[in-house]
Design a protein around this motif. Sequence first.
Motif, PDB file in Angstrom:
ATOM      1  N   GLU A  53      38.568  57.764   9.380  1.00  0.00           N
ATOM      2  CA  GLU A  53      39.422  57.203  10.432  1.00  0.00           C
ATOM      3  C   GLU A  53      38.821  57.479  11.798  1.00  0.00           C
ATOM      4  OE1 GLU A  53      42.648  55.222  12.132  1.00  0.00           O
ATOM      5  OE2 GLU A  53      42.006  55.357  10.039  1.00  0.00           O
ATOM      6  N   LEU A  54      38.329  58.703  12.004  1.00  0.00           N
ATOM      7  CA  LEU A  54      37.696  59.036  13.281  1.00  0.00           C
ATOM      8  C   LEU A  54      36.414  58.229  13.487  1.00  0.00           C
ATOM      9  CD1 LEU A  54      38.156  62.914  13.236  1.00  0.00           C
ATOM     10  CD2 LEU A  54      39.268  61.307  14.790  1.00  0.00           C
ATOM     11  N   GLY A  55      35.662  58.058  12.378  1.00  0.00           N
ATOM     12  CA  GLY A  55      34.432  57.283  12.476  1.00  0.00           C
ATOM     13  C   GLY A  55      34.692  55.830  12.831  1.00  0.00           C
ATOM     14  N   SER A  56      35.808  55.285  12.364  1.00  0.00           N
ATOM     15  CA  SER A  56      36.164  53.906  12.716  1.00  0.00           C
ATOM     16  C   SER A  56      36.624  53.800  14.160  1.00  0.00           C
ATOM     17  CB  SER A  56      37.272  53.399  11.786  1.00  0.00           C
ATOM     18  OG  SER A  56      36.814  53.329  10.453  1.00  0.00           O
ATOM     19  N   MET A  57      37.297  54.846  14.647  1.00  0.00           N
ATOM     20  CA  MET A  57      37.782  54.843  16.028  1.00  0.00           C
ATOM     21  C   MET A  57      36.647  55.045  17.026  1.00  0.00           C
ATOM     22  SD  MET A  57      41.204  57.174  15.517  1.00  0.00           S
ATOM     23  CE  MET A  57      41.507  57.294  17.282  1.00  0.00           C
ATOM     24  N   PHE A  58      35.673  55.895  16.654  1.00  0.00           N
ATOM     25  CA  PHE A  58      34.556  56.213  17.545  1.00  0.00           C
ATOM     26  C   PHE A  58      33.241  56.025  16.787  1.00  0.00           C
ATOM     27  CE2 PHE A  58      38.143  59.094  18.481  1.00  0.00           C
ATOM     28  CZ  PHE A  58      38.494  58.612  19.734  1.00  0.00           C
ATOM     29  N   PRO A  59      32.785  54.785  16.626  1.00  0.00           N
ATOM     30  CA  PRO A  59      31.586  54.505  15.821  1.00  0.00           C
ATOM     31  C   PRO A  59      30.288  54.785  16.570  1.00  0.00           C
ATOM     32  CG  PRO A  59      32.459  52.460  16.677  1.00  0.00           C
ATOM     33  CD  PRO A  59      33.395  53.539  17.140  1.00  0.00           C
ATOM     34  N   ASP A  60      30.147  55.988  17.107  1.00  0.00           N
ATOM     35  CA  ASP A  60      28.968  56.368  17.864  1.00  0.00           C
ATOM     36  C   ASP A  60      28.304  57.573  17.219  1.00  0.00           C
ATOM     37  OD1 ASP A  60      29.481  54.408  19.890  1.00  0.00           O
ATOM     38  OD2 ASP A  60      31.016  55.753  20.705  1.00  0.00           O
ATOM     39  N   SER A  61      27.015  57.756  17.493  1.00  0.00           N
ATOM     40  CA  SER A  61      26.313  58.920  16.991  1.00  0.00           C
ATOM     41  C   SER A  61      26.847  60.183  17.655  1.00  0.00           C
ATOM     42  CB  SER A  61      24.810  58.792  17.261  1.00  0.00           C
ATOM     43  OG  SER A  61      24.239  57.785  16.456  1.00  0.00           O
ATOM     44  N   GLY A  62      26.849  61.266  16.893  1.00  0.00           N
ATOM     45  CA  GLY A  62      27.318  62.541  17.418  1.00  0.00           C
ATOM     46  C   GLY A  62      28.335  63.215  16.534  1.00  0.00           C
ATOM     47  N   GLY A  63      29.071  62.441  15.733  1.00  0.00           N
ATOM     48  CA  GLY A  63      30.015  63.051  14.802  1.00  0.00           C
ATOM     49  C   GLY A  63      31.041  63.920  15.481  1.00  0.00           C
ATOM     50  N   GLN A  64      31.070  65.204  15.060  1.00  0.00           N
ATOM     51  CA  GLN A  64      32.095  66.109  15.578  1.00  0.00           C
ATOM     52  C   GLN A  64      32.003  66.289  17.087  1.00  0.00           C
ATOM     53  OE1 GLN A  64      29.991  66.695  12.921  1.00  0.00           O
ATOM     54  NE2 GLN A  64      30.759  68.421  11.731  1.00  0.00           N
ATOM     55  N   TYR A  65      30.800  66.148  17.647  1.00  0.00           N
ATOM     56  CA  TYR A  65      30.666  66.230  19.112  1.00  0.00           C
ATOM     57  C   TYR A  65      31.559  65.188  19.785  1.00  0.00           C
ATOM     58  CZ  TYR A  65      28.734  65.364  23.741  1.00  0.00           C
ATOM     59  OH  TYR A  65      28.600  65.155  25.089  1.00  0.00           O
ATOM     60  N   VAL A  66      31.509  63.969  19.291  1.00  0.00           N
ATOM     61  CA  VAL A  66      32.312  62.893  19.873  1.00  0.00           C
ATOM     62  C   VAL A  66      33.797  63.171  19.679  1.00  0.00           C
ATOM     63  CG1 VAL A  66      32.829  60.423  19.778  1.00  0.00           C
ATOM     64  CG2 VAL A  66      30.468  61.219  19.525  1.00  0.00           C
ATOM     65  N   TYR A  67      34.168  63.609  18.467  1.00  0.00           N
ATOM     66  CA  TYR A  67      35.582  63.828  18.180  1.00  0.00           C
ATOM     67  C   TYR A  67      36.140  64.984  19.011  1.00  0.00           C
ATOM     68  CZ  TYR A  67      33.753  61.316  14.109  1.00  0.00           C
ATOM     69  OH  TYR A  67      33.099  60.431  13.293  1.00  0.00           O
ATOM     70  N   LEU A  68      35.361  66.074  19.137  1.00  0.00           N
ATOM     71  CA  LEU A  68      35.809  67.209  19.952  1.00  0.00           C
ATOM     72  C   LEU A  68      35.885  66.828  21.428  1.00  0.00           C
ATOM     73  CD1 LEU A  68      33.790  70.120  18.292  1.00  0.00           C
ATOM     74  CD2 LEU A  68      36.273  69.827  18.267  1.00  0.00           C
ATOM     75  N   ARG A  69      34.950  65.999  21.888  1.00  0.00           N
ATOM     76  CA  ARG A  69      34.963  65.577  23.286  1.00  0.00           C
ATOM     77  C   ARG A  69      36.212  64.772  23.587  1.00  0.00           C
ATOM     78  NH1 ARG A  69      30.590  61.338  24.408  1.00  0.00           N
ATOM     79  NH2 ARG A  69      32.218  60.086  23.407  1.00  0.00           N
ATOM     80  N   GLU A  70      36.565  63.865  22.673  1.00  0.00           N
ATOM     81  CA  GLU A  70      37.743  63.035  22.898  1.00  0.00           C
ATOM     82  C   GLU A  70      39.025  63.856  22.809  1.00  0.00           C
ATOM     83  OE1 GLU A  70      37.673  59.902  23.851  1.00  0.00           O
ATOM     84  OE2 GLU A  70      35.482  59.965  23.837  1.00  0.00           O
ATOM     85  N   ALA A  71      39.024  64.890  21.949  1.00  0.00           N
ATOM     86  CA  ALA A  71      40.251  65.664  21.734  1.00  0.00           C
ATOM     87  C   ALA A  71      40.406  66.798  22.737  1.00  0.00           C
ATOM     88  CB  ALA A  71      40.281  66.219  20.315  1.00  0.00           C
ATOM     89  N   TYR A  72      39.306  67.533  23.037  1.00  0.00           N
ATOM     90  CA  TYR A  72      39.423  68.764  23.823  1.00  0.00           C
ATOM     91  C   TYR A  72      38.594  68.771  25.098  1.00  0.00           C
ATOM     92  CZ  TYR A  72      41.336  70.310  19.372  1.00  0.00           C
ATOM     93  OH  TYR A  72      42.083  70.420  18.225  1.00  0.00           O
ATOM     94  N   GLY A  73      37.831  67.731  25.352  1.00  0.00           N
ATOM     95  CA  GLY A  73      37.070  67.674  26.586  1.00  0.00           C
ATOM     96  C   GLY A  73      35.599  68.006  26.402  1.00  0.00           C
ATOM     97  N   ASP A  74      34.861  67.913  27.511  1.00  0.00           N
ATOM     98  CA  ASP A  74      33.407  68.039  27.466  1.00  0.00           C
ATOM     99  C   ASP A  74      32.925  69.442  27.117  1.00  0.00           C
ATOM    100  OD1 ASP A  74      33.132  65.383  28.099  1.00  0.00           O
ATOM    101  OD2 ASP A  74      32.909  65.730  30.246  1.00  0.00           O
ATOM    102  N   LEU A  75      33.604  70.488  27.578  1.00  0.00           N
ATOM    103  CA  LEU A  75      33.102  71.849  27.375  1.00  0.00           C
ATOM    104  C   LEU A  75      33.047  72.209  25.896  1.00  0.00           C
ATOM    105  CD1 LEU A  75      32.151  74.558  28.440  1.00  0.00           C
ATOM    106  CD2 LEU A  75      34.558  75.260  28.665  1.00  0.00           C
ATOM    107  N   MET A  76      34.124  71.971  25.170  1.00  0.00           N
ATOM    108  CA  MET A  76      34.148  72.288  23.747  1.00  0.00           C
ATOM    109  C   MET A  76      33.077  71.491  23.004  1.00  0.00           C
ATOM    110  SD  MET A  76      36.350  74.636  23.104  1.00  0.00           S
ATOM    111  CE  MET A  76      36.525  74.448  21.329  1.00  0.00           C
TER     112      MET A  76
END
Length: 352
Positions: free
Chosen positions: A80-103
Amino acid sequence: MNSPTTAGPATNTESQSGPTLVRGLTLLDSVLLLVSGIIGSSIFLTAKDIAGPLPHPALFLLVWVLGGVISLCACAAFAELGSMFPDSGGQYVYLREAYGDLMAFLYGWMLFAVANGGTIAALSVASAAYMGQIVPLISQEHVIFAVAGIAFTRAHLVGLLLIVVLTFVNVVGLRWGALLQNVSTWAKFAAMAAFVVLGFAIGRGDWSHFSGRGAGGLTMGLSPAQLVSAMGIGLIAVFWAYDGWVYITWVAGEVREPRRSVPLAMVLGVLAVGVIYIAMNMTYVYALPLTEVAQHETIAHAAAAQLFSPQAAVWLSAMIAVSCFSAAATCTLSGACGSVLWCSGRPSLCTR
């Protein structure tokens, strides 16, 4: 009569959007990447840790099914996350969207500096070590030099050369990296298929090992709480064996039709791994009773010696070497562009 014309500045979508990753990975490439990333060395080592707390064949195999089902549930969330954010980076992208750039930044640097690089190094050295069992000239017994009590052997040198080869191939281009990964993965599949098919066809095993006699029944004389605890202990080793399915999200930006292919690759890949794992473990049980499986750290070696002959250990070493190399190739392919994106935020560095 002259028709009116509309003049205006030409727009260049490509120049506006800037360089992007090449979406060159097909669905088959994605499935092979995921399967190869999961199957490394764990399937050749974990049976002992599961047979100890679960000495009944039905429970021994059931825990592999449960591990696969739970992994599929995790895949569903990541799909589901991969469909929402189909970009390279995996957990980096998901954490950025959820908790911001620092995490996301800290997580990305951890993977780049420790986890991903360490995994590639460990798999490459493991592959070289097993190659040394076939070619003694490059074995770990040959020490080149030692510093502060740490020995650098020929196997380490071969491991470094493997990393250089994997890096070079992936620098050349995405298709070459995918080709190397696919070839090594198919070689791994062929070796495992030969082990399973020949083991049941001509191996010196015994079907009575599946009866579970002497295990104290299906519950093994344990209370429900004790049985759940034993299953949980077995699942620890199983989850380690299933680890790696997240690799495909690291290269979602290089997958064709990622909203469709990434979730589908996750499901198909984990299902394929589950079938392979159950087939391999059934071969182990066919070769040896679980009481003996629980005594062997290198269960694949012991099973091959029982099914065929002690000389079969040489071919088994080749299978494990190919498996480790294939997993290292997958980790290099999937981690390379993701790491650059995590650390620099410049996708142009990953453009093929």
